[in-house]
Structure formats: C-alpha cells, structure tokens
Scaffold this active site. Structure first.
Site, PDB file in Angstrom:
ATOM      1  CG  ASN A 133      43.601  68.475  62.149  1.00 20.98           C
ATOM      2  OD1 ASN A 133      44.430  67.764  61.578  1.00 20.98           O
ATOM      3  ND2 ASN A 133      42.312  68.411  61.887  1.00 20.98           N
ATOM      4  NE  ARG A 163      41.874  64.043  61.963  1.00 22.07           N
ATOM      5  CZ  ARG A 163      41.851  64.089  60.636  1.00 22.07           C
ATOM      6  NH1 ARG A 163      42.375  65.093  59.994  1.00 22.07           N
ATOM      7  NH2 ARG A 163      41.294  63.117  59.966  1.00 22.07           N
ATOM      8  CG  HIS A 200      35.970  60.484  58.645  1.00 27.04           C
ATOM      9  ND1 HIS A 200      35.423  60.058  57.455  1.00 27.04           N
ATOM     10  CD2 HIS A 200      36.837  61.481  58.325  1.00 27.04           C
ATOM     11  CE1 HIS A 200      35.940  60.754  56.443  1.00 27.04           C
ATOM     12  NE2 HIS A 200      36.801  61.615  56.946  1.00 27.04           N
ATOM     13  CG  LEU A 206      27.906  62.393  53.400  1.00 26.70           C
ATOM     14  CD1 LEU A 206      26.603  62.638  52.643  1.00 26.70           C
ATOM     15  CD2 LEU A 206      28.547  61.077  52.955  1.00 26.70           C
ATOM     16  N   GLY A 207      32.289  64.707  53.657  1.00 22.38           N
ATOM     17  CA  GLY A 207      33.115  65.892  53.436  1.00 22.38           C
ATOM     18  C   GLY A 207      33.965  65.620  52.214  1.00 22.38           C
ATOM     19  NE  ARG A 222      40.594  60.222  50.283  1.00 25.40           N
ATOM     20  CZ  ARG A 222      40.411  60.442  51.580  1.00 25.40           C
ATOM     21  NH1 ARG A 222      40.448  59.439  52.440  1.00 25.40           N
ATOM     22  NH2 ARG A 222      40.180  61.649  52.047  1.00 25.40           N
ATOM     23  N   GLY A 257      27.365  66.969  53.974  1.00 24.92           N
ATOM     24  CA  GLY A 257      26.218  66.514  54.759  1.00 24.92           C
ATOM     25  C   GLY A 257      25.510  67.646  55.491  1.00 24.92           C
ATOM     26  CD  GLU A 288      36.944  65.655  62.345  1.00 23.83           C
ATOM     27  OE1 GLU A 288      36.764  66.524  61.468  1.00 23.83           O
ATOM     28  OE2 GLU A 288      37.563  64.607  62.136  1.00 23.83           O
TER      29      GLU A 288
HETATM   30  P1  AMP Z   1      34.867  69.015  54.603  1.00 24.41           P
HETATM   31  O1  AMP Z   1      35.926  68.037  54.204  1.00 24.41           O
HETATM   32  O2  AMP Z   1      33.988  68.522  55.703  1.00 24.41           O
HETATM   33  O3  AMP Z   1      35.414  70.400  54.877  1.00 24.41           O
HETATM   34  O4  AMP Z   1      33.890  69.188  53.326  1.00 24.41           O
HETATM   35  C1  AMP Z   1      34.365  69.695  52.117  1.00 24.41           C
HETATM   36  C2  AMP Z   1      33.337  69.422  51.050  1.00 24.41           C
HETATM   37  O5  AMP Z   1      32.091  70.043  51.411  1.00 24.41           O
HETATM   38  C3  AMP Z   1      33.705  69.971  49.650  1.00 24.41           C
HETATM   39  O6  AMP Z   1      33.563  68.958  48.688  1.00 24.41           O
HETATM   40  C4  AMP Z   1      32.655  71.031  49.412  1.00 24.41           C
HETATM   41  O7  AMP Z   1      32.269  71.064  48.068  1.00 24.41           O
HETATM   42  C5  AMP Z   1      31.493  70.550  50.243  1.00 24.41           C
HETATM   43  N1  AMP Z   1      30.567  71.642  50.548  1.00 24.41           N
HETATM   44  C6  AMP Z   1      30.736  72.695  51.345  1.00 24.41           C
HETATM   45  N2  AMP Z   1      29.651  73.510  51.294  1.00 24.41           N
HETATM   46  C7  AMP Z   1      28.780  72.930  50.443  1.00 24.41           C
HETATM   47  C8  AMP Z   1      27.467  73.264  49.949  1.00 24.41           C
HETATM   48  N3  AMP Z   1      26.842  74.376  50.347  1.00 24.41           N
HETATM   49  N4  AMP Z   1      26.883  72.422  49.071  1.00 24.41           N
HETATM   50  C9  AMP Z   1      27.518  71.312  48.669  1.00 24.41           C
HETATM   51  N5  AMP Z   1      28.719  70.935  49.085  1.00 24.41           N
HETATM   52  C10 AMP Z   1      29.354  71.735  49.956  1.00 24.41           C
END
Ligand code: AMP
Length: 387
Positions: A8, A84, A173, A199-200, A231, A321, A373
């Site tokens: 990736n 990816r 995604h 939700l990331g 964004r 999420g 993924e």
């Molecule tokens: P990802 O892109 O899937 O790696 O997600 C990254 C996002 O997940 C970032 O905005 C982090 O702040 C959020 N995140 C990770 N752990 C937590 C948590 N325990 N509570 C709230 N947000 C989280």
C-alpha cells in the site's frame, strides 16, 4: 505454501504485509519518509525492529524491506504481489494482473485522482522491478462500487460533458466496504441490507444490498460525502465558484478542500481524539464540529435506508468507527425510530473482532467490524492469480 505480499504505497510511505494462503500474517511493516532520510518499522517472527536508512525512492523502500526481511525474517519470496490502487475509473471494475497496458491505464487515471494514483503507480513500478516474473495484482478502491446503479452514480450535469470527461460517482474505500460487509454477513449469518460507515481519517458511507454496493458517499473524488479529518465532504459547488471569483486560485481551493476543511477546518485539528477532548473541556467549536460530523452521517443513514428499502444492520469500521464509543453514540442517538439502538455497556466495552454493540432485541443490530484492507487485497490477489 503460497505467500502474498500486499503493498500500500503512499507518496512518502509504503506499508507492506506478507500473508500466507491460510491468511496468517507472516510480516508487516512501514517505510516512512521516502525521498530522503527515512526509516523502516518491521514486524516479523522475532518481534518488531526499527531501522533508519536513506530511502531516496519507492524502489529503495522495497530494497530496504527486502534487506530487513533477510536480516530479521521471514524469508521474502512472494508468489504474488497485491497493490492498493485508489482510482480504477470506469475501466477497472475488478482486480487485474498488471501488465504494461494496465500500468499505462492507471497512469492515465491519475488525472481523476492526482493525489492518490501516482503513489500507487510508484509502488507497482518498484515491485515489478524488484520481483520480476512475480504476478502483480492491482486492487482498486473504486471496484466494489461498480455495481452502483446509474441513478446513484450519475451527476445531473450536461450529460455529454460528463461522459466525455468521465464525471460520475465512482466511490472509494471499496476494499474496506467489501471486506466489512462480508464480515458483517458472516457474523449475522446473512447478507442483507447494510449501511457501512467507514470512519477514519477519510470517511465514507456505503449502502450494501446482498453483498453489492448500491450507493456510496464519496464521488468522482474522495472529497464528497461525510465530514472527514481534513476534508469537508458535501459542499454547495456554488461556494467554490464564489471563492474562485473572489480571488482564490485553483491550487488554494484545492488545499482548502483537501487540507483545511473537515474537522481540521472547523476546529484546527483533524484528529478526532483531540476534537473529543476539546469538546469535553467545553470548547464550543469542537462541540459544533462533532454535531456537524454526526448530523451528516445520520443524513446518509436515513437516505440509504430509503434506497435500500429497510435496514438489517448498521456497521461501524475504521479508526473512529472501531475505537470511539462516543462517536458511535452521537451517531446512533436519534436513529432509534429507524431501528438502530445501542447497548451502552456493549458500546463502551473494548473488543477485538466483529461484535454487536446493540441490545439483543434491537430492531436493527449495530455492529463494530474491524476493517482489514490488506487481507482483502491478499484474497483478491490470490483469487485472480489462481483463476
Ligand atoms: P484511520 O484512517 O482508519 O487510521 O483512522 C484515523 C482516525 O481514527 C484519526 O482521526 C483518529 O483520531 C481516529 N481514532 C483512532 N483511535 C481513536 C479513538 N480511540 N477515539 C476516537 N478516534 C480515534
């Protein structure tokens, strides 16, 4: 034993994972700061090691990965490499084995995904050079959404222009939405009508019916839809015209949309943990940002419930999420009349695999399903080369 290397590739980083055909992870790692004085963090059979090294380009990143594997294990001789690739355009609706022609097509698609396709291409080129004769499979983030019907993928603009320039909803995604909806179906024992909320840092919603994507919130690019880290998602296109007419350049608008919007635009930080902490401390901007974030998601859940004609599960995944009970609570609060409700203790409990966070008698179950993924890319890479 067959092994798959999943790559990736980002613009300045390269994540990798080596899996066997029993889906065991044999090694994983991350090369960072490609383009200069970089480093590798490698996890193999002997645990984790971090090594600093000069990493001028993506080929050097793969060479560093090879060296680290030779020194610390495991032996790296993949039978197939899965990549990816963000944008597959209208052409790629399934994973493909990369040849020169596919590589050229991915390069052409960079006009639609200027931030995302070029790094994927660098990874492909580096891996083709590093592992000559080993099949390379491109797995596209857009492919799972190829089943979205025309009424959900068509933008209501000049039809000739849209066709000529490829302007339509592609969605992103997809690898995550596909994996998570399959895991949710396995968990529940049936593939019904799901809304998956990825939700990331980036965020998107997807309506899945019988295992197929039928609507998703990202569009031509990954800018549309939900509020994300940097964004903003949905925005009246008239706002862009206004900014352009009142003196902003195209590049400035690009930066605004990709980096200065979303949670970062509203609060100054794109990390949801910081926004939650600020709101906890009484920061009104952070509170508003969380309200906007959840309000947008609820709007999509409602719309997708209408498109699906009902809902059999609401599924949360990705960094926010999977890890934030508070965000899940803010989203699901107020959806009770549509079916999804939370069990507060289950929602708060930490867990590993797919799990139920609603009461047993909820009209619509709410699940948390950790995304993977890399595993999904490995599955596709194996399936394509086996077939
Ligand atoms: P990802 O892109 O899937 O790696 O997600 C990254 C996002 O997940 C970032 O905005 C982090 O702040 C959020 N995140 C990770 N752990 C937590 C948590 N325990 N509570 C709230 N947000 C989280």
């Amino acid at each position: 034993m067959t092994t798959v290397l999943v790559v990736n590739s980002g613009s300045s980083s390269l994540k990798y994972q080596l899996l066997d055909d029993a889906e065991q992870v044999l090694a994983s790692g991350l090369v960072e700061r490609i383009g200069g004085a970089g480093s590798i963090r490698h996890r193999g059979p002997g645990g984790e090691v971090t090594v600093d090294a000069d990493v001028p380009d993506h080929r050097a990143a793969l060479a560093l990965m090879m060296r680290t594997c030779t020194e610390h294990g495991p032996q790296l001789a993949p039978d197939v490499v899965g990549h990816r690739v963000v944008h597959g355009g209208a052409r790629f609706s399934a994973p493909v084995v990369v040849d020169d022609e596919v590589e050229a097509a991915v390069e052409e698609l960079a006009t639609l995904a200027p931030l995302h396709n070029p790094p994927g291409l660098l990874g492909i080129r580096a891996a083709r050079a590093t592992f000559p004769g080993v099949p390379q499979v491109a797995v596209f983030d857009t492919a799972f959404h190829a089943t979205i019907p025309p009424e959900a993928s068509t933008y209501a603009i000049d039809a000739g222009l849209a066709a000529e320039r490829g302007i339509r909803r592609y969605g992103f995604h997809g690898t995550s939405h596909e994996y998570v909806s399959q895991e949710a179906a396995r968990f529940l024992g049936h593939a019904g009508r799901f809304v998956v909320l990825h939700l990331g840092n980036g965020a998107s919603a997807c309506a899945v019916s019988g295992g197929r994507s039928v609507a998703t919130s990202m569009g031509l690019t990954p800018l549309e839809g939900l509020v994300m880290g940097t964004r903003g998602g949905d925005l009246d296109p008239g706002a862009l015209l206004h900014l352009l007419r009142t003196g902003m350049s195209v590049d400035e608008v690009d930066t605004l949309l990709n980096r200065r919007s979303g949670l970062a635009g509203l609060t100054g930080t794109g990390d949801l943990r910081d926004v939650l902490a600020a709101a906890e401390g009484g920061d009104e901007r952070a509170e508003l940002a969380l309200d906007v974030y959840a309000h947008r998601i609820r709007g999509y859940v409602g719309a997708y419930l209408a498109h699906l004609g009902g809902l059999d599960a609401l599924v949360f995944t990705a960094g926010v999420g999977e890890n934030s009970p508070e965000v899940r609570a803010r989203v699901v609060e107020g959806l009770g009349h549509l079916g999804p409700t939370l069990d507060p203790a289950r929602n708060e409990a930490r867990g590993r695999g797919a799990r139920l966070v609603s009461p047993d008698d909820a009209a619509v179950p709410v699940l948390v399903v950790p995304t993977d993924e890399e595993l999904q890319i490995a599955r596709h890479a194996l399936a394509v080369t086996a077939g």
